[in-house]
Design a protein around this motif. Structure first.
Motif, short mmCIF file in Angstrom:
data_model
loop_
_atom_site.label_atom_id
_atom_site.label_comp_id
_atom_site.label_asym_id
_atom_site.label_seq_id
_atom_site.Cartn_x
_atom_site.Cartn_y
_atom_site.Cartn_z
N MET A 53 21.98 22.69 -26.50
CA MET A 53 20.58 22.38 -27.24
C MET A 53 19.60 22.68 -25.94
O MET A 53 18.33 23.84 -26.21
CB MET A 53 19.87 20.98 -28.02
CG MET A 53 20.99 21.29 -29.27
SD MET A 53 20.51 18.89 -29.94
CE MET A 53 18.88 20.26 -30.67
N GLN A 54 19.73 22.21 -25.60
CA GLN A 54 18.50 21.82 -23.60
C GLN A 54 19.33 22.23 -22.41
O GLN A 54 18.54 21.74 -21.80
CB GLN A 54 17.84 21.09 -23.86
CG GLN A 54 18.17 19.79 -24.04
CD GLN A 54 17.11 19.22 -25.13
OE1 GLN A 54 16.65 19.82 -26.04
NE2 GLN A 54 17.02 17.86 -24.66
N ARG A 91 18.79 28.50 -25.73
CA ARG A 91 19.29 27.41 -26.18
C ARG A 91 20.06 28.04 -26.97
O ARG A 91 19.91 28.73 -27.53
CB ARG A 91 18.44 26.68 -26.69
CG ARG A 91 16.71 26.09 -26.25
CD ARG A 91 15.56 26.19 -27.33
NE ARG A 91 16.11 25.06 -28.81
CZ ARG A 91 16.02 23.63 -28.57
NH1 ARG A 91 15.72 22.65 -27.82
NH2 ARG A 91 16.01 23.12 -29.48
N ASN A 138 15.57 27.48 -17.63
CA ASN A 138 17.49 26.68 -18.52
C ASN A 138 17.91 27.76 -19.05
O ASN A 138 17.62 29.17 -18.80
CB ASN A 138 16.08 27.02 -19.86
CG ASN A 138 14.59 25.34 -19.37
OD1 ASN A 138 14.99 24.21 -18.91
ND2 ASN A 138 13.04 25.10 -20.19
N GLN A 188 24.28 24.33 -32.13
CA GLN A 188 23.88 23.58 -31.06
C GLN A 188 25.52 23.20 -30.12
O GLN A 188 25.00 22.43 -29.25
CB GLN A 188 23.53 22.35 -31.85
CG GLN A 188 22.44 22.69 -32.86
CD GLN A 188 22.06 21.51 -33.93
OE1 GLN A 188 22.50 20.75 -33.98
NE2 GLN A 188 20.71 21.43 -33.93
#
Length: 351
Positions: free
Chosen positions: A343-344, A248, A245, A336
Motif C-alpha cells: 500500500m505505501q 501503490r 514512493n 494491497q
C-alpha cells in the motif's frame, strides 16, 4: 483501514533453514492438564529467561494457555505457516499491540499534508522503466543488510525501517555497511511521535534536514524517548539525497524497487499468527489484523516449493520468526498485498 488478509538458489534456502532457531517445542502431553500446562509455562519462562512474581504469573498463565493452544492448533493444520511460543507468549494480542505497534496512519497523513503544503522533496519512481529484473534477490547475501535489531517495548518500528533502508542503500553505493542510530531519529525527529509512532518518509525528511544520521556507536538505542543529543565535531554521519514512493498497490513495481535496494513497507501486524510467526509462508489466508500499525523492510524476494515470496526483515530480535525474518507471500489476489504491504512502500535515494 481494511487489509486483505521461491526457483530459488540453495543459498537462500540455507538462509531460511534455521526457521525455528531457539524455538520452544510443544507436544500433545503438554495440554493434558492444568498441571502439565503450568509445567509448560515454567519451562517456557526459563527458556526465555522471563521472571514473574507469583501474582503476575497466575494472571499471565491464563493468557499463556490460550496462546499455547492457538500455536499448537495452527501447527497441526498442515499449512506451510508454522508458529512458535516466542518471547511474547504470555502477552495478550491487545497488550502486544499497545506495546509494540505504531500509529502509522496518523503520522503518514500528517506528513502528507506537510509535504503538500511545502512542496516537499520526494521524487517520482526511478525504477519505473527498469528491465531485466532478476527472478530472485537477497540483499543479505550481498552484504547490504545489518544483523537483526530489537525495537523493544517502544513503537519505534518506523525509525528502524527508515534506518535499515538507509544502511542498505549506503552499502550498495559505497560498499560500506555501518549500523546507524535509530535513537537519534527517535529523539530528534519532531515530525513524528517517538515511541507513539511515526512514518519512515518523515524520517527520511529528517535525515535530509539534519545532515544525515549518525552511527549507532555515537548514539545507542535504549528503547524509549529521550532528549535530542546531537553530537558535533568528528561525528560520522550517513547522508541521503532524497526518497521515493513505490506506486501503490503494485507488487510488480515493488519487485522492481527491491531488485535495486531494500524497501520500507507498512503492514498490519495484529493477531496471534503474526505475533507468533515461526516459519513457513505467511499468506493472505493468515490473519494479520485490519489496521496498518507496523513497518518492516523488504530485503529480497524469490520462489520455493511454497510459491513466490518476499523476504521481510523485522526488528523484534532474532528469536522472532526465522532468526528475525519472515517469508511472506508475493503475488496476493488483493493488490494491497499480504497485510497491506504494497500500500505505501518507500525507499531512500543516494547518488
Amino acid at each position: 483501514m481494511t487489509v486483505m488478509k521461491f526457483l530459488i538458489v540453495p543459498l537462500v534456502l540455507v538462509a531460511f533453514s534455521c526457521n525455528i532457531c531457539e524455538s520452544f517445542e510443544l507436544e500433545r502431553k503438554d495440554f493434558e492438564s492444568e498441571k502439565s500446562l503450568m509445567q509448560l509455562y515454567k519451562r517456557w519462562s526459563s527458556h526465555h529467561r522471563i521472571s514473574r512474581n507469583a501474582n503476575e504469573m497466575h494472571n499471565r498463565f491464563k493468557v499463556f494457555k490460550n496462546n499455547a493452544k492457538h500455536v499448537f492448533k495452527v501447527n497441526l493444520m498442515g499449512k506451510s505457516l508454522k508458529l512458535k511460543l516466542n518471547q511474547f507468549a504470555d502477552m495478550s494480542d491487545d497488550e502486544f499491540r499497545n506495546m509494540y505497534s505504531s500509529n502509522i496512519t496518523y503520522y503518514k497523513d500528517l506528513h502528507a499534508k506537510k509535504i503538500e503544503a511545502t512542496g516537499g522533496r520526494i521524487g517520482g519512481f526511478m525504477y519505473e522503466h527498469a528491465n531485466n529484473i532478476p527472478s530472485s534477490i537477497d540483499w543479505r547475501k550481498k552484504g547490504a543488510v545489518n544483523a537483526i535489531k530489537n525495537q523493544g517495548r517502544c513503537g519505534s518500528c518506523w525509525a528502524f525501517a527508515a534506518v535499515a533502508a538507509v544502511e542498505s542503500i549506503h552499502q550498495i553505493k559505497t560498499n560500506e555497511l555501518v549500523s546507524l542510530s535509530e535513537e537519534e531519529v527517535l529523539d530528534c525527529d519532531y515530525r513524528d511521535g517517538g515511541c507513539r509512532g511515526g512514518f519512515y518518509n518523515s524520517a527520511f525528511e529528517f535525515m535530509m534536514d539534519n545532515d544525515g544520521v549518525t552511527i549507532e556507536d555515537n548514539y545507542p538505542y535504549y528503547e524509549g524517548n529521550g532528549y535530542c543529543r546531537r553530537r558535533g565535531g568528528r561525528n560520522k554521519r550517513v547522508r541521503i539525497d532524497g526518497y521515493e514512493n513505490v506506486p501503490r498497490n503494485n507488487e510488480y513495481a515493488l519487485m522492481k524497487a527491491v531488485a535495486h535496494q531494500p524497501v520500507a513497507v507498512a503492514i498490519a501486524s495484529g493477531g496471534s499468527d503474526f505475533k507468533f510467526y515461526g516459519g513457513g509462508m505467511f499468506t493472505e489466508n493468515d490473519f494479520c489484523g485490519f489496521n496498518i500499525d507496523h513497518t518492516v523492510v523488504v530485503v529480497g524476494y524469490g520462489t520455493d516449493e511454497d510459491g513466490d515470496y518476499w523476504i521481510i526483515r523485522n526488528q523484534y530480535g532474532h528469536r522472532w520468526g526465522m532468526n528475525g525474518y519472515m517469508k511472506m507471500q508475493r503475488g496476493a489476489h488483493s493488490p494491497q498485498g499480504v497485510c497491506g504491504m504494497a500500500m505505501q512502500p518507500a525507499y531512500p535515494v543516494k547518488y
